[in-house]
Every structure is written in structure tokens, then in C-alpha cells.
Design a protein around this motif. Structure first.
Motif, mmCIF file in Angstrom:
data_model
loop_
_atom_site.group_PDB
_atom_site.id
_atom_site.type_symbol
_atom_site.label_atom_id
_atom_site.label_comp_id
_atom_site.label_asym_id
_atom_site.label_seq_id
_atom_site.Cartn_x
_atom_site.Cartn_y
_atom_site.Cartn_z
ATOM 1 N N ARG A 1 49.184 36.379 40.643
ATOM 2 C CA ARG A 1 48.225 36.960 39.697
ATOM 3 C C ARG A 1 47.163 35.942 39.288
ATOM 4 O O ARG A 1 45.984 36.289 39.143
ATOM 5 N N VAL A 2 47.549 34.684 39.142
ATOM 6 C CA VAL A 2 46.551 33.638 38.881
ATOM 7 C C VAL A 2 45.608 33.512 40.078
ATOM 8 O O VAL A 2 44.385 33.428 39.922
ATOM 9 N N GLU A 3 46.173 33.506 41.278
ATOM 10 C CA GLU A 3 45.374 33.426 42.504
ATOM 11 C C GLU A 3 44.312 34.519 42.530
ATOM 12 O O GLU A 3 43.135 34.262 42.846
ATOM 13 N N HIS A 4 44.700 35.732 42.206
ATOM 14 C CA HIS A 4 43.742 36.843 42.227
ATOM 15 C C HIS A 4 42.642 36.648 41.200
ATOM 16 O O HIS A 4 41.463 36.915 41.478
ATOM 17 N N ARG A 5 42.989 36.169 40.030
ATOM 18 C CA ARG A 5 41.961 35.990 39.006
ATOM 19 C C ARG A 5 40.986 34.867 39.362
ATOM 20 O O ARG A 5 39.803 34.940 39.028
ATOM 21 N N LEU A 6 41.463 33.868 40.077
ATOM 22 C CA LEU A 6 40.552 32.844 40.583
ATOM 23 C C LEU A 6 39.559 33.457 41.565
ATOM 24 O O LEU A 6 38.377 33.100 41.589
#
Length: 459
Positions: free
Chosen positions: A352-357
Motif C-alpha cells: 500500500r505504501v508502494e502504491h501511494r508512492l
């Protein structure tokens, strides 16, 4: 944005605050806001995506722009639902996988029809029609695609032969033309953008190999040249087009999964583990949530290695999604239930962090931002009051992953070799040259080139 609805729904406004890319999309595509407002109440499915292509009348002339419009809608839809906490990780990755599947399917159908009209249907020597089998690898194969991912493909066809005319060519040439056209239709950057970056390097012999392979060519490659890391990669292989997937599975399964408990793979995987461990120690990897310490790659590697070692005897491990593999491993006592829970929680958080980046600018990045403004955006989109609070939880997850990763692959008798660093950097000519110079080689640059050739060679 005058053509957009006067008042945008709150989920879209929330997403706009977290994505410069979404702002650019809405500014440049006046139709998008209305479609987005109408669709964000529910997940997109394959029917919705195919209906869009049908309504847009996709054909030879419209293929590229229509696919790029479809991509703009799908990624904006996913982004809004994700940031508004309306979609979980599975929905996000499944929707992006559907986009890739349907884009590949539509492109294949349009381009094959063009080639058949020109060259006739490709046939085997005994007159059977031959199909183009497209294999999705990596996260595409596992239905775990991220929102700014490339797609890894391999192209295969069953049997050699030739087309039925009017302009006869052999099947190899026919499917090579089809493959090249498909890559261009999806990969090319046009005024409407790009659908996906297409990566073909996982095919037999990589970039030096032919673009397409027959079943016989593929089987011969597996027997004579297939390497351990390719077995690891093929675990995720998924057939996207064609009905002869059972024959392809019969060829690939013996290569991937050994019938016996595969202790022979353990040392090879331990070497890969050591390589990963050296790479994550690099300073430029510290803030990388995929490749850095305790990152996404370590979770995926842990799951797939157990599949490689035990999957031949335990066919229930011959599955693709990472989280499901971890669950199966815990059920069989191969890892603890605590490890399963911690790794699954870390995987969800890191993805989920990856996607927000990637939502920020639609860039294929996995690095945490250095600008305070972007750090605040990422924290807010993840539901944290500050970036420091986000980092605290992130570090907890990464520490847990690193602990489990090292406990699985640690060798109590393992001692580092003086040349480990040299082998690890083979291919990085500058760094490798420095190591050879340190060792006293008279021509370190030439030695670095020869080592790179040795490491990447098929033998």
C-alpha cells in the motif's frame, strides 16, 4: 476542467490532494471526471472493461488511443478507491491485472486478425491451426500487479509450420510479427500516454534470444540451459491467451518443480539470498520499500523458495499469489503462524505504501520521498498524522520481514568469501573495476568486462 462536474465527490477530492498525476489526468481528459464519479462506488470487473472497449469500437485504427483511455480510467478509479479506503490491496492489484489481461487480449485479437488477412492462418505441418500463447510472468502472473508496473511477458506457439496464404510465411515469422506489434501497441508512448511498459527479458536466452519460441524450443531450452533463477521466475508463469495451456504446463512443470524434495535448490537459493542481503546493504537501498532491507522482495523470495524446494512433492504449493503461499506454508508447519501473520501484515502495508508512492506522479518508483511536502502526502494518504508515525510502523514491519528472511536462509556455517563482493557487482563495470584494482589486477576494466560476460553467459 470546465467540462467536469461542478462538484466532485469527496473521494475524488481526497485523491487529488494525494496525486499530481490524477490532477493532470483530469485536466487533460475532460471526460474522465464524469466517468470516474459514476464508477467509484464499486470495483471494476472484466465485464466493465470489455464493455468500455466495445463501446469505444476498438479496431485497427483506434486500438492505441482507446487502450490508453481505458488505462487512464482504470488507474484513476483504483487510485480514488484506494486512497478513500474503499478498496483493499487485493482489489487494487486484481483490477490492475485485469487491465493488463484485457489490454493484451484486445491487442492480440486485433493484430492477429490483421496478420491472418495478409498471410492466412498459421498451421502446423498436419494442418492444425496454431495459436499465440502469451505468458504473464512476475506480479502479472501472480495477479499482483502494482499501479505503475511494467508487465513481464513470454511469447510461445505450439508447433512450427506455415500460414495458409495469400502471402505465405512460416509460423515463427507470423508470431514474431504478432509479438512485435503487441509490444508496440501497449508499450509505445503516444500523445495519449502508455498502457504498460513491456519487458521481454525473462524469455529463453533473454534479450539475445528470439522473441517467440515453439513448444519444442522451450522444452529444449529448459532441459539444456534452464537455470535455477529461471525456475524461480517460472513459478509465477500464467497463460493469458490460448487454449493449449495444459500442454505448456506439462513442459514447464518438470522444470520448475522437482518430484523429490529439492535440496539441490537450497544452496542456489542461499546464494541468491546472500546476493539480496549484499544489495540491501547498499546505502541507496535504505529507503526502497521493494528492494531495501525488509522489503517486498524478501517476502516474495521467502514464499517462492519454499515452493521451489517442496512444490514438486506438495502440489498444493503450486499456486501463485504470495499471501496464499504464506498461508499454505503456515498450514503445513513450514513457517509458524506468527511468521505468516507478520509477513502478511508487512506485505499488505508495504504494497500500500508502494502504491501511494506511485500515485504521486505515476512513476515506477519504490523509494520513499525526500521532500517534506511529499512525505506529508504519503503519510496522510496512509492514514497517519505525521510522516514520523508512518516511518515508525514501516520500520516495525521491515524489521519483522528481515528477521524472518534471515532466520530462514541463515547458514550457521556460512562464512563470507573474499570475492563475494566482486561476484555480486559483476555487470557494474565501474564498481567491479575498482574491486579488481584493489586486488592488484593490471587491467581492471578488462577483467570487469570478462567477469560480467562469464556471469551473464548461459553456461
Amino acid at each position: 476542467m470546465s467540462d467536469q462536474p461542478a462538484i466532485l465527490p469527496q473521494p475524488i477530492l481526497d485523491a487529488l490532494a494525494c496525486s499530481r498525476f490524477l490532477r493532470r489526468q483530469l485536466d487533460s481528459r475532460p471526460w474522465l471526471a464524469e466517468r470516474l464519479a459514476a464508477s467509484i462506488g464499486a470495483p471494476l470487473d472484466a465485464t466493465a472493461l470489455r464493455d468500455y472497449l466495445r463501446d469505444e469500437k476498438v479496431d485497427d485504427n483506434t486500438l492505441k488511443p482507446v487502450l490508453r483511455k481505458l488505462r487512464a480510467w482504470v488507474i484513476a478509479h483504483v487510485m480514488v478507491r484506494d486512497i478513500a479506503h474503499l478498496a483493499d490491496l487485493t482489489e487494487v492489484t486484481e483490477t490492475m491485472t485485469l487491465l493488463a489481461d484485457i489490454a493484451v487480449e484486445a491487442t492480440h485479437d486485433v493484430l492477429r486478425a490483421q496478420l491472418v488477412a495478409r498471410h492466412g492462418t498459421p498451421l502446423s505441418a498436419d494442418g492444425r491451426e496454431q495459436e499465440f500463447i502469451i505468458i504473464g510472468m512476475g506480479k502479472l502472473g501472480g495477479r499482483e500487479l502494482n499501479v505503475s508496473s511494467d508487465i513481464d511477458l513470454i511469447f510461445v506457439y505450439p508447433e512450427d509450420g506455415s500460414t495458409a496464404g495469400p502471402k505465405i510465411i512460416d509460423n515463427f515469422e507470423f508470431f514474431t510479427k504478432l509479438g512485435r506489434g503487441l509490444i508496440q501497441a501497449i508499450n509505445d508512448i503516444t500523445g495519449d500516454g502508455q498502457v504498460f511498459r513491456v519487458d521481454m527479458r525473462l524469455r529463453p536466452n533473454g534479450e539475445s534470444g528470439p522473441l517467440v519460441a515453439s513448444f519444442d524450443m522451450l522444452e529444449n531450452y529448459f532441459i539444456t540451459q534452464g537455470r535455477e533463477w529461471e525456475r524461480y521466475a517460472w513459478i509465477k508463469a500464467r497463460v493469458m491467451t490460448g487454449i493449449r495451456s495444459a500442454e505448456l504446463t506439462a513442459i514447464s512443470r518438470p522444470f520448475i518443480f522437482r518430484k523429490y524434495l529439492d535440496f539441490g535448490a537450497i544452496n542456489a537459493m542461499r546464494d541468491l539470498h546472500a546476493q539480496i542481503r549484499r544489495e540491501v546493504a547498499r546505502k541507496d537501498m535504505v529507503n526502497n520499500v521493494k528492494l531495501g532491507p525488509g522489503g517486498i522482495r524478501e517476502i516474495e523470495f521467502l514464499a517462492q523458495v519454499f515452493q521451489l524446494i517442496r512444490g514438486g512433492r506438495d502440489t498444493s504449493l503450486q499456486i501463485k499469489p504470495t499471501l496464499k503461499v504464506l498461508g499454505r506454508l503456515a498450514e503445513r508447519g513450514i513457517i509458524t503462524h506468527e511468521a505468516d501473520r507478520e509477513l502478511a501484515a508487512a506485505y499488505d502495508f508495504l504494497r500500500r505504501v508502494e502504491h501511494r508512492l506511485q500515485y504521486l506522479d505515476d512513476a515506477q518508483t519504490h523509494n520513499l520521498p525526500t521532500e517534506p511536502a511529499d512525505q506529508a502526502i504519503i503519510a496522510r494518504s496512509m492514514g497517519f498524522g505525521s510522516y514520523e508515525a508512518l516511518l515508525t510502523e514501516l520500520d516495525d514491519h521491515r524489521s519483522a520481514v528481515a528477521r524472518h528472511f534471515n532466520s530462514v536462509f541463515g547458514d550457521p556455517n556460512e562464512k563470507g568469501h573474499d570475492l563475494d563482493t566482486l561476484w555480486a557487482c559483476a555487470g557494474d563495470e565501474a564498481r567491479c573495476g575498482e574491486e579488481f584494482q584493489r586486488l592488484g589486477y593490471p587491467d581492471p576494466a578488462a577483467a570487469a568486462r570478462r567477469l560480467a560476460t562469464l556471469k551473464t553467459g548461459n553456461r
